[in-house]
Design an enzyme around this catalytic site. Structure first.
Site: not given
Length: 437
Positions: A95, A238, A240, A242
């Site tokens: 993340s 970010d 990843d 999400d």
């Protein structure tokens, strides 16, 4: 040191990961979730290809068939894992952590993260060194090429997204994907919505040219580019994909706390609803909501409450928006489309829209401290109207609050505080830090 939480597994690659360690966690994932067919993806970090191969090697030697989406956002993977043929999914990501980190996020077959209890069971299985025999028939590996297209189509099909109206505005948008998993899919979504797209940090090679967490202080390049090209809005994610943060048409990073507020403001134009969010999300959401339900920090807790109460929208103040109609997970694509739809419906600039929302000063801080901190001992620190101990400890007054909790993803104590005046926040934080010295 590996960090284990409801968010999965994270660690510094050179210190904490090896094929043998990955194998231990994959074995326990197979055992606890009864995995026979799994879908995987990664966030673009330079260590991601090696760890993806270790994951594939472990899954297939135990007879599990694997579909590999390769570079893919966490929400894309959640949506794909919902498919009937899969028993679960794995995202190789850390993340917002720095580039030296990586990790595994484990998904159950409905596309949501493992619940806290399921995570506890998986970690107990690892600690008990449970084993399974290698399969006589090696699992098959297939490349999954259509995940991005499927995800975009699902977002565009949501009832609160009017694609034709967005298209008619021909918005000029700058996107900064921090060279992570959103590098391809977010520009594709924006082009599908008729936007003129300017890209920075969108090559997907995992080279984080800024601090990866999309906080306002990390988005100077995006702010400058929005001004340079005269864009209507800028979006940052970010690694990843999400979480979504926003830069206004004035070239100001407005803070990721606005993302859920703006998305929800659009949603209630189509359906009245309460919203589920966490204890550390800004009070701004309460100014436009008929009621907010607060949970512990973490997507799994928000999703669990959304399911329990059948509430269609939720999220977290870190830029994460969850729209059940698309899937039960934080999704920067959902957030992007909802915010653009709001711009098209309001026919106002993003700067004008946020100017109409009652504002607070919101500060996030952190301190490194011994794990032995006794939160109960903090209970008398402030004379407040309400104390909540569901997740660390939160002190609340009518126009301000401070929340202190252990991080799920880093060895730190996180501090969140909000008030109308910065001096009030600074006083709260300093009182806490003085006490903890």
């Amino acid at each position: 040191m590996l960090i284990r939480s409801a968010s999965g597994l994270r660690g510094i690659v050179k210190d904490d990961f090896s094929p043998e360690i990955i194998d231990r966690y994959i074995v326990s994932f197979i055992i606890t979730q009864n995995i026979k067919h799994c879908v995987i993806g990664r966030d673009g970090r330079q260590s991601g290809k090696d760890i993806s191969q270790w994951v594939i090697d472990s899954l297939t030697k135990y007879g599990v068939n694997v579909d590999n989406c390769d570079l893919a956002t966490t929400p894309t993977m959640q949506l794909m894992t919902e498919k009937e043929q899969y028993d679960g999914g794995i995202v190789i990501t850390a993340s917002h952590n720095p580039s030296e980190y990586n990790g595994l996020k484990f998904l159950q077959k409905d596309g949501t993260f493992l619940s806290p209890d399921q995570c506890d069971n998986l970690f107990a299985s690892v600690d008990n060194q449970e084993k399974i025999n290698e399969s006589k028939v090696i699992g098959k590996v297939s490349l999954y090429n259509s995940a991005n297209k499927e995800h975009i189509n699902k977002v565009l099909g949501a009832h609160c997204i009017e694609s034709d109206n967005i298209n008619s505005n021909k918005f000029k948008v700058v996107i900064d994907a921090v060279n992570g998993a959103g590098s391809d899919i977010l520009p594709q979504l924006l082009k599908s919505l008729g936007c003129e797209v300017i890209m920075i940090n969108c090559n997907g090679d995992g080279n984080f040219t800024r601090i990866p967490e999309p906080l306002s202080t990390n988005l100077k390049d995006l702010e400058n580019k929005v001004i340079e090209v005269g864009a209507d809005i800028g979006f940052a994610t970010d690694p990843d994909g999400d979480r979504l943060s926003i830069v206004s048409n004035k070239g100001k990073a407005i803070g990721e706390e606005y993302t859920l507020v703006l998305a929800f403001k659009n949603f209630i134009k189509y359906k009245e609803s309460m919203v589920v969010t966490n204890l550390s999300t800004s009070k701004m959401i309460d100014s436009i909501s008929s009621g907010s339900i607060r949970t512990k920090i973490g997507e799994a807790h928000v999703v669990e409450k959304m399911k329990e109460l059948n509430i269609p929208i939720g999220g977290e103040g870190n830029g994460g928006v969850i729209l059940n109609e698309v899937h039960l997970g934080r999704d920067s694509l959902v957030a992007t489309a909802l915010v653009l739809n709001l711009l098209s419906k309001e026919n106002k600039s993003i700067n004008d829209i946020i100017g109409e929302i009652p504002s607070y000063i919101f500060i996030k801080d952190k301190i490194e401290i011994d794990d032995s901190i006794d939160f109960d001992s903090l209970a008398t620190l402030f004379d407040c109207d309400e104390i909540n101990t569901d997740d660390g400890i939160k002190f609340s007054w009518p126009e301000k609050w401070i929340h202190i909790r252990k991080s799920n993803t880093e060895p730190i104590i996180r501090i969140f505080a909000e008030a109308k005046m910065e001096s009030e926040i600074n006083s709260l934080i300093q009182t806490l830090k003085d006490y903890l010295k």
